[in-house]
Design an enzyme around this catalytic site. Structure first.
Site, PDB file in Angstrom:
ATOM      1  N   ASN A   1       0.875  -1.166   0.000  1.00 38.49           N
ATOM      2  CA  ASN A   1       0.000   0.000   0.000  1.00 38.49           C
ATOM      3  C   ASN A   1       0.914   1.218   0.000  1.00 38.49           C
ATOM      4  O   ASN A   1       1.360   1.678   1.037  1.00 38.49           O
ATOM      5  CB  ASN A   1      -0.910  -0.017   1.229  1.00 38.49           C
ATOM      6  CG  ASN A   1      -1.923   1.121   1.233  1.00 38.49           C
ATOM      7  OD1 ASN A   1      -1.769   2.100   0.511  1.00 38.49           O
ATOM      8  ND2 ASN A   1      -2.936   1.003   2.064  1.00 38.49           N
TER       9      ASN A   1
ATOM     10  N   ARG B   1      -2.408  -1.591  -3.781  1.00 41.20           N
ATOM     11  CA  ARG B   1      -3.560  -0.713  -3.657  1.00 41.20           C
ATOM     12  C   ARG B   1      -3.374   0.455  -4.625  1.00 41.20           C
ATOM     13  O   ARG B   1      -2.336   1.120  -4.624  1.00 41.20           O
ATOM     14  CB  ARG B   1      -3.678  -0.171  -2.235  1.00 41.20           C
ATOM     15  CG  ARG B   1      -4.852   0.806  -2.076  1.00 41.20           C
ATOM     16  CD  ARG B   1      -4.674   1.683  -0.867  1.00 41.20           C
ATOM     17  NE  ARG B   1      -5.801   2.607  -0.703  1.00 41.20           N
ATOM     18  CZ  ARG B   1      -5.752   3.723  -0.002  1.00 41.20           C
ATOM     19  NH1 ARG B   1      -4.629   4.066   0.612  1.00 41.20           N
ATOM     20  NH2 ARG B   1      -6.796   4.514   0.093  1.00 41.20           N
TER      21      ARG B   1
ATOM     22  N   HIS C   1     -12.223   4.295  -0.653  1.00 40.21           N
ATOM     23  CA  HIS C   1     -12.218   3.354   0.478  1.00 40.21           C
ATOM     24  C   HIS C   1     -12.975   2.073   0.136  1.00 40.21           C
ATOM     25  O   HIS C   1     -13.466   1.365   1.023  1.00 40.21           O
ATOM     26  CB  HIS C   1     -12.841   3.986   1.736  1.00 40.21           C
ATOM     27  CG  HIS C   1     -12.116   5.176   2.251  1.00 40.21           C
ATOM     28  ND1 HIS C   1     -12.754   6.243   2.847  1.00 40.21           N
ATOM     29  CD2 HIS C   1     -10.796   5.491   2.272  1.00 40.21           C
ATOM     30  CE1 HIS C   1     -11.882   7.153   3.209  1.00 40.21           C
ATOM     31  NE2 HIS C   1     -10.674   6.718   2.871  1.00 40.21           N
TER      32      HIS C   1
ATOM     33  N   HIS D   1     -16.699   4.151   7.359  1.00 37.48           N
ATOM     34  CA  HIS D   1     -15.239   4.112   7.470  1.00 37.48           C
ATOM     35  C   HIS D   1     -14.785   5.457   8.034  1.00 37.48           C
ATOM     36  O   HIS D   1     -14.832   6.480   7.354  1.00 37.48           O
ATOM     37  CB  HIS D   1     -14.621   3.857   6.088  1.00 37.48           C
ATOM     38  CG  HIS D   1     -13.125   3.830   6.078  1.00 37.48           C
ATOM     39  ND1 HIS D   1     -12.404   2.664   5.930  1.00 37.48           N
ATOM     40  CD2 HIS D   1     -12.212   4.822   6.170  1.00 37.48           C
ATOM     41  CE1 HIS D   1     -11.109   2.946   5.946  1.00 37.48           C
ATOM     42  NE2 HIS D   1     -10.975   4.260   6.089  1.00 37.48           N
TER      43      HIS D   1
ATOM     44  N   ARG E   1      -9.749  17.269   5.759  1.00 36.72           N
ATOM     45  CA  ARG E   1     -10.586  17.565   4.596  1.00 36.72           C
ATOM     46  C   ARG E   1     -11.974  17.996   5.042  1.00 36.72           C
ATOM     47  O   ARG E   1     -12.512  17.480   6.012  1.00 36.72           O
ATOM     48  CB  ARG E   1     -10.666  16.343   3.676  1.00 36.72           C
ATOM     49  CG  ARG E   1      -9.405  16.147   2.851  1.00 36.72           C
ATOM     50  CD  ARG E   1      -9.426  14.843   2.090  1.00 36.72           C
ATOM     51  NE  ARG E   1      -8.813  13.766   2.854  1.00 36.72           N
ATOM     52  CZ  ARG E   1      -8.790  12.494   2.482  1.00 36.72           C
ATOM     53  NH1 ARG E   1      -9.364  12.128   1.341  1.00 36.72           N
ATOM     54  NH2 ARG E   1      -8.211  11.574   3.224  1.00 36.72           N
TER      55      ARG E   1
ATOM     56  N   GLU F   1      -7.739  -3.961   4.987  1.00 38.88           N
ATOM     57  CA  GLU F   1      -7.608  -3.718   3.553  1.00 38.88           C
ATOM     58  C   GLU F   1      -6.511  -4.576   2.931  1.00 38.88           C
ATOM     59  O   GLU F   1      -6.644  -5.045   1.796  1.00 38.88           O
ATOM     60  CB  GLU F   1      -7.322  -2.233   3.313  1.00 38.88           C
ATOM     61  CG  GLU F   1      -8.495  -1.329   3.680  1.00 38.88           C
ATOM     62  CD  GLU F   1      -8.147   0.144   3.606  1.00 38.88           C
ATOM     63  OE1 GLU F   1      -8.497   0.781   2.602  1.00 38.88           O
ATOM     64  OE2 GLU F   1      -7.535   0.657   4.563  1.00 38.88           O
TER      65      GLU F   1
END
Length: 393
Positions: free
Chosen positions: A7, A90, A179, A205, A238, A381
């Site tokens: 990742n 990923r 996600h 999430h 964000r 993940e």
């Protein structure tokens, strides 16, 4: 078969080595703060736990250090890089090109490159990880698992923006969602737990990045993140949903240029902008001391999640279970309590005692009388990437 999952972020590399199909973790680790003088290398296996603080110049150097750890005579877990048969990567944005997990080819790499503008903080690092891995694990199959792929089942009525259709037809401007690997993993775990596939789920999430998905019969049908990963819930830095006229006001009336606005909304807003802290643990600690700014920020955060829950219950005409996951979703008792409060009309009742018990596996946190199950499911993940890569090959 050994499957290495990479990742590759903008300044970090998470990695896990799995023995498949047993889903056994052989080792795992993290390279953090790549490109800075104060980098760190983490490596964990059954026999050892290592943290080495040192600068890591770039992603190539980082992956080479990972390989050195894997091959180390004393603490390593493989004798040769040829033992790794699959490397799963990923990739954040697959655009309209990729609806499923895909073996990497030159055409795939070109398409990932073409999507740089849609995920400028992620896709370049993801592609760099692929290119470096190809030179190190020369006999392995390279596989790309896309965050956006799970959301390709979202119908046009949900992914289409109400702007001139030429932008969708000519420029692929639409809601994509992110996600997806996490939402797919926890929704499948929830279905296994419920013992059926024809379910209506809301998966939440919550981490530094946050998103919420309506999942019906195992498929994503709506999602809070959009063309880029900024809309929807309040995140660490964000902003989530805002009135877009704010952007024009900042530019035309307050003298910001467009790059400054972009940085403001992505890196200086969210919980950081509201409180001065981006880590929710710090915000909760300050709120517990009576900091009213932090108390309000927590209410804003939970209220945004609550509104999305209501809208997704309406979209699916009901819900069987709500699932909390990721760092905040799995660990913040307070956020879960605030989100689930005053939802009894919808059949959602939280058991405070169950909610306050920390667990590393799936747990129920609803009351016996709750019509809707409320679950906490730790996401994984890397395991989901390993599974998708293994079964593809």
């Amino acid at each position: 078969m050994k499957v290495l999952v990479i990742n590759s972020g903008s300044s970090s590399i998470k990695y896990q080595l799995f023995q498949m199909p047993e889903e056994q973790v052989v080792c795992a680790g993290l390279i953090e703060r790549i490109g800075l003088e104060t980098g760190a290398i983490h490596y964990h296996s059954d026999n050892v736990s290592i943290k080495d603080e040192q600068g890591v110049e770039n992603h190539r150097v980082g992956l080479e250090k990972v390989v050195n750890l894997l091959l180390d005579e004393k603490n390593g877990v493989i004798k040769s890089t040829d033992e790794i048969e699959i490397v799963g990567h990923r990739v954040v944005h697959g655009g309209r090109f990729f609806k499923q997990t895909t073996e990497v080819s030159n055409e795939v790499k070109t398409a990932i490159d073409q999507l740089f503008s849609l995920a400028p903080q992620h896709n370049p690092a993801n592609l760099e990880g692929i290119k470096v891995a190809e030179t190190i694990f020369t006999k392995a199959k390279q596989v790309a698992v896309f965050d956006t792929a799970f959301h390709q089942t979202i119908p046009a009525k949900a992914y289409t923006y109400a702007i001139p259709t030429k932008f969708l037809n000519n420029n692929d401007i639409r809601m994509y969602g992110f996600h997806g690997t996490s939402h797919k993993y926890v929704s499948e775990k929830a279905n296994e737990y419920l013992g059926k596939q024809n379910t209506k789920l809301i998966t939440i999430h919550l981490g530094n990045g946050c998103s919420i998905t309506a999942v019906e019969n195992g498929k994503s049908i709506d999602h809070s993140l959009g063309f880029g990963p900024v809309t929807g819930l309040v995140m660490g830095t964000r902003c989530g949903d805002i009135d877009h006229t704010l952007i024009f006001y900042l530019v035309n009336n307050l003298g910001y240029d467009i790059d400054e606005v972009n940085a403001l909304l992505q890196k200086e807003s969210g919980m950081l902008g509201l409180t001065g802290f981006s880590d929710l643990r710090d915000i909760e600690a300050e709120a517990a001391k009576g900091n009213k700014t932090c108390m309000l920020a927590l209410d804003i955060n939970a209220y945004r999640v609550k509104k999305y829950i209501g809208s997704y219950i309406a979209a699916m005409n009901g819900v069987d279970a709500i699932v909390f996951t990721a760092g905040i979703g799995e660990n913040s008792f307070l956020i879960r309590e605030k989100v689930c409060s005053n939802l009894s009309f919808m059949g959602i009742e939280l058991d405070t005692e169950k909610n306050n018990i920390r667990a590393k596996s799936l747990k129920e946190i609803h009351t016996e009388n709750s019509k809707v199950k409320v679950l906490v499911i730790p996401t994984n993940e890397e395991l989901e990437i390993a599974k998708q890569s293994f079964y593809l090959i």
